[in-house]
Design a protein around this motif. Structure first.
Motif, PDB file in Angstrom:
ATOM      1  N   UNK A 158      41.782 -56.386 -25.622  1.00 27.30           N
ATOM      2  CA  UNK A 158      40.324 -56.471 -25.513  1.00 27.30           C
ATOM      3  C   UNK A 158      39.880 -56.331 -24.059  1.00 27.30           C
ATOM      4  N   UNK A 159      40.695 -56.834 -23.139  1.00 27.34           N
ATOM      5  CA  UNK A 159      40.363 -56.734 -21.721  1.00 27.34           C
ATOM      6  C   UNK A 159      40.266 -55.311 -21.211  1.00 27.34           C
TER       7      UNK A 159
ATOM      8  N   UNK B 299      43.116 -53.613 -15.531  1.00 22.42           N
ATOM      9  CA  UNK B 299      42.190 -52.495 -15.753  1.00 22.42           C
ATOM     10  C   UNK B 299      41.549 -52.058 -14.431  1.00 22.42           C
ATOM     11  N   UNK B 300      41.199 -53.012 -13.593  1.00 20.22           N
ATOM     12  CA  UNK B 300      40.576 -52.674 -12.307  1.00 20.22           C
ATOM     13  C   UNK B 300      41.529 -51.883 -11.414  1.00 20.22           C
ATOM     14  N   UNK B 301      42.840 -52.104 -11.582  1.00 17.19           N
ATOM     15  CA  UNK B 301      43.839 -51.384 -10.797  1.00 17.19           C
ATOM     16  C   UNK B 301      44.153 -50.002 -11.390  1.00 17.19           C
ATOM     17  N   UNK B 302      44.056 -49.885 -12.706  1.00 17.90           N
ATOM     18  CA  UNK B 302      44.499 -48.673 -13.395  1.00 17.90           C
ATOM     19  C   UNK B 302      43.390 -47.680 -13.689  1.00 17.90           C
ATOM     20  N   UNK B 303      42.144 -48.165 -13.787  1.00 18.75           N
ATOM     21  CA  UNK B 303      41.091 -47.317 -14.323  1.00 18.75           C
ATOM     22  C   UNK B 303      40.782 -46.119 -13.425  1.00 18.75           C
ATOM     23  N   UNK B 304      40.861 -46.291 -12.123  1.00 12.51           N
ATOM     24  CA  UNK B 304      40.559 -45.170 -11.236  1.00 12.51           C
ATOM     25  C   UNK B 304      41.659 -44.114 -11.253  1.00 12.51           C
TER      26      UNK B 304
END
Length: 425
Positions: free
Chosen positions: A330-331, A276-281
């Motif tokens: 959930x992550x 998520x930290x890699x994809x969210x932006x």
């Protein structure tokens, strides 16, 4: 350069260390929950608790104390700053952990667990407030995903640590381990964590200003909607944690090695948080979290249907795969929902963090307790709870937004201060 950036560089606090420290503050809460999962049966036996479902109260008491106290800390931190409130809460956490070692009855233990949760509530509120002080928009979601990645490592490690302690000691030594962890994080924070609340952002501690801050939080449709959605989806997590030991040992007969299976699920939660930290932006919080929530509902319905058709429980391989997929999804939900709730409220970040944290954790704790208490020797009550809560969460998201998946409404990436640069030599 902002005051915070100067302060951070003066203290030698690079970006990676800030993220790691915030993650450890959050991890105090996960550790205080997950490390006790292997010891619930022994606590019940030692303190005369005959009903196995009542043993879950060791988890629930902590969660309710943790959730309920958050409503106070944010307001105080907006007035007095982040550091004093953090150390006050850490002191309560450590003292309650030490006192619990000597608990003579189950009632006393539950009371001290609630007090321990009250102390830990400060760490959650301050951790989120510090992140919101420093970052905004998708950048905040990315940072929170990195924090959650470290945070999610605790459910992998903590149950196995708890099991190892039980092999050589008792549940009382588990409380000692928690106190030592709390002390280590306290010393690190005291030496390294700068004050992130700018003097001009401090709010007077008056009833009028406090009520106004609460009004801002509760009347913002997006913030309120995502808060309720997060409470519902956290109920899923807490419901699973409450009865994990009973399902793994009672339904599937794994015995002490059940912590390995529990850790497998947690590993995929951590991997999802990192992804998520890699994809969210790039993709946006809404696309990721809305899609993950719908996927979660689908897997829960499928799992329930298979378990129902097979008399109350699917084969263990199917159960493990389905739960791993669910909590991997959930992550992508919890972190983004929390960031979406906090993003419009940066001007009252401390109060916002406490109000949202109270509603999310206290509400999730209650939902999880209900799911856990209906355990009947099968996985059906838990899975039915998953379906109901995830469906309710999706409805709240739609009511808050009036749409799903619309990434153009995601806040743009931004950073309110520059903590990524290494401190000057």
């Amino acid at each position: 350069m902002s005051d915070l950036s100067k302060n951070a560089q003066t203290r030698g606090m690079p970006y990676w260390e800030l993220v790691t420290l915030i993650a450890c503050l959050m991890a105090l809460n996960a550790a205080a929950i997950d490390i006790f999962i292997p010891s619930l049966q022994d606590i019940g036996a030692a303190l005369g608790v005959d009903d196995p479902n009542q043993r879950q109260f060791v988890i629930t008491a902590y969660i309710l104390g943790f959730g309920g106290a958050q409503i106070v800390y944010g307001t105080l931190s907006d007035r007095f700053g982040r550091r004093p409130i953090l150390f006050f809460g850490l002191a309560i956490y450590i003292l309650a952990s030490v006192a619990a070692v000597f608990s003579p009855t189950f009632g006393v233990l539950l009371a001290l667990r609630a007090v321990q949760g009250i102390g830990a509530a400060a760490t959650r509120v301050i951790a989120i407030s510090v992140v919101r002080d420093c970052f905004g928009g998708r950048r905040m979601a990315s940072v929170m995903s990195l924090v959650m990645m470290v945070f999610m490592a605790i459910p992998v490690i903590a149950p196995n640590i708890g099991q190892a302690i039980m092999l050589f000691g008792s549940w009382r030594e588990v409380f000692v381990a928690i106190a030592v962890f709390g002390l280590a994080v306290t010393i690190w924070s005291a030496l390294r964590l700068p004050e992130t609340l700018a003097p001009e952002d401090r709010r007077e501690l008056t009833f009028k200003r406090t009520a106004e801050a609460f009004r801002i939080v509760l009347t913002n449709r997006v913030a309120f909607g995502y808060t309720v959605s997060t409470a519902l989806i956290f109920g899923v997590l807490f419901g699973f944690i409450n009865q994990a030991e009973q399902i793994y040992t009672g339904v599937y007969g794994l015995g002490p090695i059940f912590t390995v299976a529990f850790s497998t699920t947690a590993i995929f939660m951590a991997v999802a948080s990192f992804a998520n930290s890699r994809l969210v932006e790039r993709l946006g919080m809404r696309r990721l979290s809305h899609g993950a929530l719908i996927g979660f509902m689908f897997v829960a319905v499928l799992h329930f249907a298979v378990a129902f058709a097979m008399g109350g429980a699917a084969p263990f391989w199917f159960f493990l795969i389905a739960m791993t997929i669910n909590f991997g999804l959930f992550g992508f939900i919890g972190t983004n929902f929390n960031a979406l709730a906090m993003d419009p409220l940066g001007h009252v970040a401390g109060t916002a963090s406490s109000v949202l944290g109270f509603m999310q954790t206290f509400g999730g704790g209650l939902f999880g307790a209900v799911i856990g208490y209906f355990y009947d020797g099968t996985v059906l009550p838990m899975l039915f709870g998953f379906i109901i809560l995830s469906t309710g969460s999706l409805i709240c998201v739609y009511l808050a937004e009036g749409r799903l998946f619309d990434a153009k409404y995601d806040p743009a990436p931004e950073t309110s201060v520059d903590l990524e640069r290494e401190p000057a030599e």
